[in-house]
Design an enzyme around this catalytic site. Structure first.
Site, mmCIF file in Angstrom:
data_model
loop_
_atom_site.group_PDB
_atom_site.id
_atom_site.type_symbol
_atom_site.label_atom_id
_atom_site.label_comp_id
_atom_site.label_asym_id
_atom_site.label_seq_id
_atom_site.Cartn_x
_atom_site.Cartn_y
_atom_site.Cartn_z
ATOM 1 N N ASP A 125 0.857 -1.191 0.000
ATOM 2 C CA ASP A 125 0.000 0.000 0.000
ATOM 3 C C ASP A 125 0.888 1.235 0.000
ATOM 4 O OD1 ASP A 125 -2.371 -1.466 0.068
ATOM 5 O OD2 ASP A 125 -2.458 -1.470 2.250
ATOM 6 N N ASP A 144 -7.026 -1.638 -4.013
ATOM 7 C CA ASP A 144 -7.964 -1.312 -2.933
ATOM 8 C C ASP A 144 -9.021 -0.321 -3.407
ATOM 9 O OD1 ASP A 144 -6.389 -2.863 -1.202
ATOM 10 O OD2 ASP A 144 -5.308 -1.121 -0.430
#
Length: 171
Positions: A125, A144
């Site tokens: 991320d 995501d």
């Protein structure tokens, strides 16, 4: 064009969208990890509201179900693989083009994050959106965002755009 051809075309577009999301996700992670070397740098300030911040997410959504062992990691791989397969089958059976679009977003993101978990043992991320000290989202990635947008479309469609029930046949 017949309804069956239109349905098959929408299905193929769902799979193509999933593949495109997967490629964009993986290319962005390659760029972040290899070219920008974000894991070594930790954080890069881009704008007053946006940073690239390195996070190794070993859990699932919102960091829940954190895999702290190799066994747990592979259990998460199996779980997300099964979910991805379920979404792929759902796309094949879905008759509504908007739902196929949303499911394509979900599938592409799920496969992107699944690939990370297999390759690295965590999901990479890096997108850090914030407004001063207020951070409305955890650090996330393209996969995501794609999953979230797809799920929001499915939920909104389910609650706001319900199909009208068929009138009962009279004898």
């Amino acid at each position: 064009m017949s309804e069956s051809k239109g349905l098959r075309r929408a299905t193929m577009l769902g799979y193509i969208l999933a593949a495109a999301i997967f490629v964009v996700d993986q290319v962005s992670k390659y760029w972040i990890i290899t070219l920008l070397q974000l894991p070594q740098r930790g954080q890069i300030e881009l704008l007053t509201i946006l940073n690239f911040t390195w996070v190794e997410n070993r859990g699932v959504s919102l960091g829940m179900l954190t895999a702290s062992s190799d066994t747990q990691r592979w259990m998460l791989v199996a779980l997300t693989g099964a979910i991805s397969l379920g979404v792929a089958i759902w796309i094949w059976r879905e008759k509504r083009a908007m739902d196929v679009f949303a499911l394509g977003l979900v599938l592409g993101g799920a496969i992107g994050n699944l690939t990370d978990r297999i390759r690295y043992g965590y999901v990479a991320d890096f997108i850090d959106l914030h407004f001063g000290d207020f951070q409305p989202f955890l650090v996330f990635n393209v996969a995501d965002a794609s999953i979230t947008i797809g799920v929001v479309i499915l939920v909104l469609r389910a609650f706001l755009l319900r199909d009208k029930p068929e009138p009962a046949e009279t004898e």
